[in-house]
Motif scaffolding. Sequence first.
Motif, mmCIF file in Angstrom:
data_model
loop_
_atom_site.group_PDB
_atom_site.id
_atom_site.type_symbol
_atom_site.label_atom_id
_atom_site.label_comp_id
_atom_site.label_asym_id
_atom_site.label_seq_id
_atom_site.Cartn_x
_atom_site.Cartn_y
_atom_site.Cartn_z
ATOM 1 N N ILE A 45 54.212 18.503 -6.308
ATOM 2 C CA ILE A 45 55.446 18.707 -5.966
ATOM 3 C C ILE A 45 56.113 18.936 -7.480
ATOM 4 C CG2 ILE A 45 55.268 18.422 -4.097
ATOM 5 C CD1 ILE A 45 57.220 15.566 -4.684
ATOM 6 N N GLU A 46 55.398 18.039 -8.796
ATOM 7 C CA GLU A 46 56.053 17.818 -9.454
ATOM 8 C C GLU A 46 55.368 18.657 -11.046
ATOM 9 O OE1 GLU A 46 57.940 14.732 -12.654
ATOM 10 O OE2 GLU A 46 57.835 14.846 -10.850
ATOM 11 N N SER A 47 53.871 19.126 -11.472
ATOM 12 C CA SER A 47 53.976 19.970 -11.978
ATOM 13 C C SER A 47 53.233 21.314 -11.301
ATOM 14 C CB SER A 47 51.972 19.250 -12.880
ATOM 15 O OG SER A 47 51.838 18.970 -12.008
ATOM 16 N N TYR A 48 53.062 21.553 -10.132
ATOM 17 C CA TYR A 48 52.213 22.548 -10.277
ATOM 18 C C TYR A 48 51.550 22.851 -9.803
ATOM 19 C CZ TYR A 48 57.163 23.774 -7.633
ATOM 20 O OH TYR A 48 58.210 23.055 -7.227
ATOM 21 N N ARG A 49 50.289 21.677 -10.693
ATOM 22 C CA ARG A 49 49.063 21.803 -10.900
ATOM 23 C C ARG A 49 48.532 21.798 -9.090
ATOM 24 N NH1 ARG A 49 46.232 18.644 -15.370
ATOM 25 N NH2 ARG A 49 44.382 20.106 -14.033
ATOM 26 N N SER A 50 47.566 22.370 -9.437
ATOM 27 C CA SER A 50 46.508 22.777 -7.700
ATOM 28 C C SER A 50 45.507 21.431 -8.472
ATOM 29 C CB SER A 50 45.420 23.872 -7.539
ATOM 30 O OG SER A 50 47.033 24.261 -7.245
ATOM 31 N N TYR A 51 45.058 20.943 -7.309
ATOM 32 C CA TYR A 51 43.622 19.188 -7.267
ATOM 33 C C TYR A 51 43.145 20.244 -6.448
ATOM 34 C CZ TYR A 51 46.935 17.814 -10.860
ATOM 35 O OH TYR A 51 48.129 16.954 -11.776
ATOM 36 N N LEU A 52 42.165 19.262 -5.816
ATOM 37 C CA LEU A 52 41.339 19.069 -4.434
ATOM 38 C C LEU A 52 41.194 17.755 -4.075
ATOM 39 C CD1 LEU A 52 37.966 21.723 -5.190
ATOM 40 C CD2 LEU A 52 40.284 21.574 -4.205
ATOM 41 N N ILE A 53 41.719 17.175 -3.433
ATOM 42 C CA ILE A 53 42.276 15.813 -3.281
ATOM 43 C C ILE A 53 42.015 15.794 -1.305
ATOM 44 C CG2 ILE A 53 43.889 13.996 -3.290
ATOM 45 C CD1 ILE A 53 42.996 14.257 -5.674
ATOM 46 N N TRP A 112 58.242 11.708 -2.922
ATOM 47 C CA TRP A 112 58.558 12.387 -4.468
ATOM 48 C C TRP A 112 58.915 11.620 -4.941
ATOM 49 C CZ3 TRP A 112 64.471 13.737 -4.554
ATOM 50 C CH2 TRP A 112 65.242 12.347 -3.531
ATOM 51 N N TYR A 113 60.106 11.646 -5.849
ATOM 52 C CA TYR A 113 60.862 11.229 -7.142
ATOM 53 C C TYR A 113 59.981 9.988 -7.990
ATOM 54 C CZ TYR A 113 65.169 9.863 -9.306
ATOM 55 O OH TYR A 113 65.655 9.248 -10.392
ATOM 56 N N ILE A 114 58.787 10.038 -7.475
ATOM 57 C CA ILE A 114 57.875 8.676 -8.344
ATOM 58 C C ILE A 114 58.099 8.844 -9.989
ATOM 59 C CG2 ILE A 114 55.793 8.618 -8.691
ATOM 60 C CD1 ILE A 114 54.527 9.408 -6.166
ATOM 61 N N ARG A 115 58.489 7.325 -9.850
ATOM 62 C CA ARG A 115 58.894 7.551 -11.277
ATOM 63 C C ARG A 115 57.613 5.641 -11.810
ATOM 64 N NH1 ARG A 115 60.126 11.182 -11.242
ATOM 65 N NH2 ARG A 115 62.058 12.132 -12.076
ATOM 66 N N LEU A 116 57.297 5.861 -13.136
ATOM 67 C CA LEU A 116 56.458 4.355 -13.498
ATOM 68 C C LEU A 116 57.391 3.189 -13.904
ATOM 69 C CD1 LEU A 116 53.549 3.666 -14.847
ATOM 70 C CD2 LEU A 116 54.823 4.236 -17.191
ATOM 71 N N VAL A 117 56.697 1.927 -13.219
ATOM 72 C CA VAL A 117 56.939 1.148 -13.530
ATOM 73 C C VAL A 117 57.002 0.245 -14.896
ATOM 74 C CG1 VAL A 117 58.117 -1.194 -12.179
ATOM 75 C CG2 VAL A 117 58.150 1.107 -10.804
ATOM 76 N N ASP A 118 55.491 0.740 -14.409
ATOM 77 C CA ASP A 118 54.455 -0.899 -15.707
ATOM 78 C C ASP A 118 53.337 0.065 -15.758
ATOM 79 O OD1 ASP A 118 53.283 -2.271 -17.317
ATOM 80 O OD2 ASP A 118 52.888 -3.466 -15.336
ATOM 81 N N ALA A 119 53.175 0.383 -17.321
ATOM 82 C CA ALA A 119 51.775 1.317 -17.590
ATOM 83 C C ALA A 119 50.914 0.441 -17.508
ATOM 84 C CB ALA A 119 52.373 1.473 -19.327
ATOM 85 N N GLY A 122 58.911 4.770 -5.475
ATOM 86 C CA GLY A 122 58.971 6.674 -5.797
ATOM 87 C C GLY A 122 59.765 6.099 -3.791
ATOM 88 N N LEU A 123 59.528 7.435 -3.059
ATOM 89 C CA LEU A 123 60.411 7.662 -1.539
ATOM 90 C C LEU A 123 59.368 8.455 -0.682
ATOM 91 C CD1 LEU A 123 63.489 7.757 -3.227
ATOM 92 C CD2 LEU A 123 63.270 5.966 -1.663
ATOM 93 N N THR A 124 58.963 8.159 0.273
ATOM 94 C CA THR A 124 58.968 9.310 1.034
ATOM 95 C C THR A 124 59.922 9.652 1.754
ATOM 96 O OG1 THR A 124 59.658 7.689 3.205
ATOM 97 C CG2 THR A 124 57.700 7.312 2.585
ATOM 98 N N ARG A 125 58.892 11.598 2.095
ATOM 99 C CA ARG A 125 60.490 12.522 2.886
ATOM 100 C C ARG A 125 59.191 13.555 3.558
ATOM 101 N NH1 ARG A 125 63.150 15.753 -1.476
ATOM 102 N NH2 ARG A 125 63.974 16.610 0.188
ATOM 103 N N ASP A 126 60.613 13.734 4.581
ATOM 104 C CA ASP A 126 59.932 15.483 5.017
ATOM 105 C C ASP A 126 58.807 15.254 5.749
ATOM 106 O OD1 ASP A 126 61.300 16.610 3.659
ATOM 107 O OD2 ASP A 126 60.620 16.604 2.132
ATOM 108 N N GLY A 127 58.949 13.750 7.050
ATOM 109 C CA GLY A 127 58.768 13.066 7.388
ATOM 110 C C GLY A 127 56.906 12.082 7.516
ATOM 111 N N THR A 128 57.625 10.730 8.076
ATOM 112 C CA THR A 128 57.258 9.559 7.862
ATOM 113 C C THR A 128 56.843 9.146 9.326
ATOM 114 O OG1 THR A 128 58.278 9.293 5.613
ATOM 115 C CG2 THR A 128 57.048 7.293 6.809
#
Length: 444
Positions: free
Chosen positions: A419-427, A359-366, A373-379
């Motif tokens: 969890i950012e856009s609520y778009r669905s993907y096949l991953i 979560w809370y992923i942010r761009l450092v270098d384009a 970002g950080l891990t959460r909810d069970g590591t």
Amino acid sequence: MAILNREEAQALMQKVLSHSKADECEISLRGTEGGNIRYARNNISTAGDISTISLSVTSSFGKRSGTASINEFNDEALKRVVARAEELAKLAPENPEYTQLRGPATFKESAGYVEATAKMTPDDRAEAVAKSINAAKDAQLEAAGFIENTTSFNAILNSKGLFAYDKDTDVIFTITTRNSAGTGSGFAGRGFNDVTKLDTLTATKIAAQKANNSVNAKALEPGKYTVILEPVAATYMLENMFRGLDARSADEGRSFMSKKGGGNRIGEQLMDEKVNIYSDPFHPMLPGNTWNREGFPLEKTNWIEKGVVKNLAYSQYWAEKKGVKPMPMPSNIIMDGGDSSLEELIKSTEKGILVSRLWYIRLVDAQTLLLTGLTRDGTFYIENGEIKYPVKNFRFNESPVIMLNNVEALGKVERSISIESYRSYLIPPMKIRDFTFTSLSDAI
């Protein structure tokens, strides 16, 4: 009135077009209706329904364009919105990137609309939430979640004779469970076109298991680890990369797809040979829109094949500038996986870390697509093929491009939401070596 069928949408837009005096005119129409429930601490906090419809008119005189929008549809309002668009167009400067509208075309119908989802009622949502809350209570946890179903349509029509229409449905569900002491947390997210595939009870049980198993986490030294990313974690990481599948930003030196010295990286081996990424609006597990805003059809397209960049998206303007065929951005993204289950990926790992969510992923270098970002909810720490104990969360600094160069194994593909856009993907779940954790986090 929020959801119009093909004939109703076309008739309304033809009426609008009849008022146009511009050289070129394009009309877009969109409607959405649905409902939601939000809950926290095992109680519903808010619930509601939404119904919206809007129409936009873009009028052009030469290379001058103006756009006006309305959400009322009496005859006077329709005349007024066209007149306003034309007034704005005459005041606008010339657009050096103006492209002429496309003429008539035929588009295949999307499979994204499911009647069962469109017919969801407040009672249906309440029943789904009740199952989730009861599962959390049974696990002696507190749940906070959100469910929303949406039916929407999009249509465009222009003065050159192009008409396109699409209708789809979507239902999303997210659940976070925590213990009363605030020392354990778990998460699950689901998204489908078809509500009959949504199982809020099972999703909540998974989140509850994560929460209860993540209590008494131990601290590990930051560093490079073999990680297993569950699909929801991998999706959030990779979504930042999918946005970069654009030729213009690459050609202009603004993305990780930019080639040193100019141009883009089409044809380069950019990732491990196990990596295949494509789009297919007709995939039965992830149906998507079959046309784009410029009026081009969307077909199955390979973006990354055996780690090699095969295609980038070209807008109509950029394609004309570069003398190539336009290539629309995808309406969905699919990454091939393997035959292994998540459990089998864990069993194959001598030492590593299982990451449930990022979560809370942010761009450092384009240029390198370095993210933090950080891990959460069970590591969890893995040793000799078994989950040994929960570990404290980490901050990471990693590029999804480098990550996909370090693929050791891929699991079975799942439909997952960002969890950012609520778009669905096949991953797929993925096993990655040398994933970089830079520091610890006390958050759960």
